[in-house]
Design an enzyme around this catalytic site. Structure first.
Site, short mmCIF file in Angstrom:
data_model
loop_
_atom_site.label_atom_id
_atom_site.label_comp_id
_atom_site.label_asym_id
_atom_site.label_seq_id
_atom_site.Cartn_x
_atom_site.Cartn_y
_atom_site.Cartn_z
N ARG A 144 0.74 -1.07 -0.08
CA ARG A 144 0.04 -0.21 0.12
C ARG A 144 0.98 1.23 -0.01
O ARG A 144 1.72 1.52 1.06
CB ARG A 144 -0.88 0.00 1.25
CG ARG A 144 -1.50 1.15 1.46
CD ARG A 144 -2.68 1.13 2.55
NE ARG A 144 -2.58 0.48 3.67
CZ ARG A 144 -2.01 1.08 4.91
NH1 ARG A 144 -1.62 2.41 4.67
NH2 ARG A 144 -1.68 0.58 6.11
N HIS A 192 -3.73 3.98 4.93
CA HIS A 192 -4.99 3.07 4.72
C HIS A 192 -6.33 3.69 3.96
O HIS A 192 -6.93 3.29 3.36
CB HIS A 192 -5.28 2.63 6.35
CG HIS A 192 -6.44 1.60 6.27
ND1 HIS A 192 -6.57 0.40 5.71
CD2 HIS A 192 -7.71 1.70 6.97
CE1 HIS A 192 -7.60 -0.20 6.16
NE2 HIS A 192 -8.35 0.69 6.85
N TYR A 219 3.60 5.64 11.24
CA TYR A 219 4.16 4.24 11.85
C TYR A 219 5.11 3.35 10.87
O TYR A 219 5.29 2.46 11.00
CB TYR A 219 2.77 3.20 11.96
CG TYR A 219 1.77 3.34 10.98
CD1 TYR A 219 1.71 2.62 9.56
CD2 TYR A 219 0.61 4.31 10.95
CE1 TYR A 219 1.23 2.53 8.92
CE2 TYR A 219 -0.20 4.14 9.85
CZ TYR A 219 -0.10 3.24 8.77
OH TYR A 219 -0.81 3.36 7.77
#
Length: 396
Positions: A289, A293, A302
C-alpha cells in the site's frame, strides 16, 4: 482436491532484527522463493513452468490494454484522494500500488463469475464495467453503491472487515448446489477480495472452513499490502499467508501483486480449478500500500519512508511500460494517448462529483427491498415526520 504446497520453514539466517520487526520490515522487500512472477520490476519477461500457459495468449495489444487499465485506475484513485482533500468526499480508500493485483485478477474473470469486494477494489470494479463515478457516492455519503450488482456480477462494497468472505462462501456453495461447476467451458466461479488485516478476522476463517467443506468454487484473493492500518503483517501471522490454506486443505499460491501479468495468469489458473470442481483456492497477492490506509490515516506515523521508497522501484505500471517499450517497441505516442485519456477521466470525475445531487431523506429507505415492506415504510414515515420537524438551516 489438489495436494497443498509443502511448507518450507524460513531460513534462520534471514530472520529480521528486533528493530526490523518493530518497523514492519520483515518480509516486505522480497516475496520468497515461491513467489510467482512473470514480469520483473525491470520489465523483463521471465518464464514460469507452471503458469506460462495461462499467459501465452496475451498479445501486445492485450498488454497495451492492461497498461491502459492500470493508468486509468490509478488516475481515478488519485482523483478520489484529491476530492476528499478538497472536502468533496467524506473519506477515500486509496489503492495506490495495488493496481496490478486488481486489474490482473479482475481481467481473469468471465462475465458469469461473481465477485465480492471489500472497500478498496476500485480497480476490480473498473474491470467489471462499474464506472468510477458510481463509487463516488459511497465516499460522499450519498449512496451505498448504485450499480447493477447482478448485471455487473460485482457485489456492493463491504465495509465490515472480512465479512464478504462469508457472503462469497455462501454464494459459491450455491453455485455448486445448482450444478454450475464442473464444465471448464460453462462452469462458474466466485472470487472474494480481502486484505492481510482481514486474515485476523473470524469471518475469513469461517469462510475458509465452509468453502473447503463444500468444495466451493471460490477463489480467496488476499491483497497482502503489508499493513493492517498501522499493524504490520508480522503481528498477524507466523507463516506466509498463502501457506495458511494448507491447514484448511486447499491450495495456496503467492503471486507478485505488482505484476499484472502474473496476477492474470495465477487467477486464471485458480478460477479454472474452481470451475472444474477443484476449489477453493487461496491467492496471496504480495504487494504494498503506497498511500495511507484511508484519508483519515497518516501512514508516516508508523512506517519508514525507506520502505515506501523501496516499493516505488517495483511500481506495477512502470514495469509494463518498460516492457512494452524495450521488448515490443511501442512508441511514445501510445503512452501519451493513455495519459490524455487519464486527464479526461480525471476532469469527468471532478465535474461529476461537484455536481452530484444531494438525495432526499427518503432515499435511504427506497432501495432496501425489491417489494414494499410495511416495516421499512413505517420507519420511513416516522423518519420523514421527524425530519420535517426541523426548519431552515436545521433541516439542511
Amino acid at each position: 482436491m489438489q495436494e497443498p504446497q509443502a511448507w518450507v520453514p524460513t531460513d534462520p539466517r534471514s530472520r529480521p532484527s528486533p528493530n526490523q520487526v518493530v518497523a514492519g520490515l520483515k518480509g516486505v522487500d522480497e516475496g520468497g522463493a515461491e513467489l510467482v512472477q512473470l514480469l520483473t520490476p525491470e520489465g523483463e519477461r521471465v518464464p514460469d513452468e507452471r503458469f506460462d500457459r495461462y499467459a501465452d495468449d496475451i498479445t501486445v495489444d492485450d498488454l497495451k490494454s492492461l497498461y491502459r487499465d492500470l493508468v486509468l485506475v490509478r488516475r481515478a484513485d488519485r482523483e478520489g484522494n484529491s476530492l476528499q482533500r478538497q472536502g468533496e468526499l467524506g473519506i477515500w480508500v486509496p489503492l495506490l500500488g495495488q493496481e496490478a493485483a486488481q486489474v490482473g485478477s479482475g481481467r481473469a474473470l468471465r462475465p458469469t463469475d461473481m465477485c465480492f469486494p471489500s472497500y478498496r477494489e476500485h480497480g476490480v470494479a473498473w474491470t467489471r464495467g462499474v464506472d468510477p463515478t458510481e463509487l463516488l457516492g459511497i465516499f460522499r455519503g450519498t449512496d451505498h453503491g448504485g450499480w447493477d450488482f447482478t448485471g455487473k456480477r460485482f457485489h456492493p462494497y463491504t465495509i465490515v472487515i472480512g465479512n464478504q468472505c462469508l457472503n462469497a462462501a455462501g454464494y459459491a456453495m450455491g453455485q455448486r448446489f445448482e450444478s454450475k461447476v464442473g464444465d471448464p467451458e460453462t462452469g462458474e466461479a466466485t472470487i472474494c477480495y480481502f486484505g492481510d488485516g482481514a486474515t485476523s478476522q473470524g469471518d475469513v476463517h469461517e469462510g475458509f472452513v465452509w468453502a473447503a467443506a463444500y468444495d466451493a468454487p471460490l477463489v480467496f484473493f488476499c491483497q497482502n499490502n503489508q499493513w493492517a492500518i498501522s499493524v504490520p503483517l508480522d503481528r498477524q501471522t507466523r507463516v506466509p499467508l498463502y501457506q495458511r490454506a494448507r491447514g484448511y486443505g486447499f491450495p495456496g499460491v503467492r503471486v507478485d501483486g505488482n505484476d499484472v501479468l502474473a496476477c492474470l495468469a495465477v487467477t486464471r489458473w485458480a478460477l479454472e480449478e474452481c470451475r472444474t470442481g477443484n476449489g477453493p483456492v487461496l491467492i496471496e497477492a504480495f504487494t504494498y500500500r503506497m498511500d495511507s490506509h484511508t484519508t483519515s490515516d497518516d501512514a508516516t506515523r508508523y512506517r519508514l519512508a525507506d520502505e515506501v521508497e523501496l516499493w516505488k522501484l517495483k511500481d506495477p505500471i512502470e514495469r509494463v511500460r518498460v516492457h512494452l517499450t524495450r521488448r515490443h517497441g511501442v512508441e511514445p505516442g501510445f503512452f501519451d494517448g493513455v495519459d490524455g485519456e487519464a486527464d479526461a477521466l480525471g476532469e469527468r470525475l471532478r465535474a461529476f462529483c461537484r455536481s452530484m445531487p444531494q438525495p432526499g431523506p427518503e432515499r435511504m429507505f427506497s432501495e432496501v427491498y425489491a417489494q414494499a415492506s410495511p416495516q421499512v415504510d413505517g420507519q420511513r414515515d416516522e423518519y420523514l415526520e421527524y425530519h420535517a420537524s426541523f426548519t431552515g438551516e436545521e433541516a439542511s
